[in-house]
Design an enzyme around this catalytic site. Structure first.
Site, short mmCIF file in Angstrom:
data_model
loop_
_atom_site.label_atom_id
_atom_site.label_comp_id
_atom_site.label_asym_id
_atom_site.label_seq_id
_atom_site.Cartn_x
_atom_site.Cartn_y
_atom_site.Cartn_z
N ASP A 186 39.99 42.82 62.41
CA ASP A 186 38.72 42.62 63.11
C ASP A 186 37.96 41.46 62.48
O ASP A 186 37.66 41.47 61.29
CB ASP A 186 37.88 43.90 63.03
N HIS A 211 28.66 40.88 70.41
CA HIS A 211 28.30 41.28 69.05
C HIS A 211 27.01 42.09 68.98
O HIS A 211 26.85 42.93 68.09
CB HIS A 211 28.19 40.03 68.17
#
Length: 291
Positions: free
Chosen positions: A47, A110
């Site tokens: 990630d 995000h």
């Protein structure tokens, strides 16, 4: 979730490893070797994010390993500065160039940016296009609260596959986990062992809490391993960050034991509902080390 090879099936049918390596705050120099070490240690999920400034090194670490690309699940994220339909498409191209990939496994927004939600929605529609074109295999979000999820789902065609949020024993997020579950969204924990509290000295450290240490002694595990097992036993994906080879190997060694329901509840009871990272309702989250 399979325990032998732990993974989740996302709501569009693709599978994702339950356990991965996070590279938040990993320097470019450390990221390459950490990713390679993690893959060699059995990690199959990596990630990263555009905001972390290490996507290139993630790609280099993947290519330096002996594992085929198709066996590694790669996530990156769109930073708020690039929100907007056209800007998001350009940012995705930039991320893919840095990663050196043809197809991404998971692309995430995000932050929700609720005060600029038109930009968030436009970015999500760009992500939907990338999904439809096969440039990413799944799309999702980070740091979305239930209301943010509701707004997104009501105004778009695609339910996020995953919601990555701050989650650790001092912020257990049960209401959010339930909201995700009802929408068939996988919950993934960033800062799963409470590292965010250490970064910003915002409170106690779960790793030294007596309840965690007692369980570590019982199972012959580290405090970090107990917390990571707690997440998995609650059906939460985890992406612990480390650049230390020993810690990387140690963190993933959590599949030879399980906590009892009573022990899970005991860790749940440590909840302080105290956030160490940025507030998801902020106009533009911007703490010094934005997750």
């Amino acid at each position: 979730m399979s325990e032998k090879h732990p993974e989740f099936t996302l709501n569009n049918g693709i599978t994702m490893p339950a356990f991965g390596l996070g590279v938040f705050q990993s320097s470019p120099e450390d990221t390459r070797s950490a990713v390679k070490m993690a893959i060699e240690s059995g990690y199959r999920l990596i990630d990263t994010a555009a905001a972390y400034n290490n996507e290139q090194q993630v790609g280099e670490g993947i290519r330096a390993s002996d594992i085929a690309r198709e066996d590694i699940f790669v996530t990156t994220k769109l930073k708020p500065a690039d929100y907007g339909y056209d800007a998001a498409l350009r940012a995705f191209d930039t991320s893919m160039q840095k990663l050196g990939l043809e197809v991404l496994d998971l692309y995430l927004l995000h932050w929700p940016l609720p005060m600029q939600f038109a930009d968030t929605l436009a970015s999500w529609k760009a992500a939907e296009r990338l999904l439809a074109e096969g440039r990413t295999r799944a799309i999702g979000v980070c740091n979305f609260r239930p209301l943010h999820l509701q707004q997104l789902v009501e105004q778009s065609e695609t339910v996020p596959a995953l919601n990555q949020v701050e989650l650790h024993p001092f912020l257990v997020q049960n209401d959010l986990r339930e909201a995700n579950r009802k929408l068939n969204i996988v919950t993934q924990a960033w800062s799963p062992i409470g590292g965010v509290n250490r970064y910003w000295e915002s409170g106690d450290d779960p790793l030294v809490h007596p309840a965690i240490l007692t369980l570590a002694d019982k199972y012959g595990k580290t405090a970090a391993q107990i917390i990571l097992r707690w997440h998995l036993d609650r059906g939460v994906s985890v992406i612990p960050k480390s650049v230390n080879p020993q810690r990387i190997q140690e963190n993933i060694d959590v599949f030879d034991f399980s906590l009892t329901q009573e022990e899970i509840r005991a860790i749940d009871a440590l909840d302080q509902n105290r956030r160490g990272g940025p507030d998801p309702d902020a106009r533009m989250p911007g703490r010094p080390h934005q997750q």
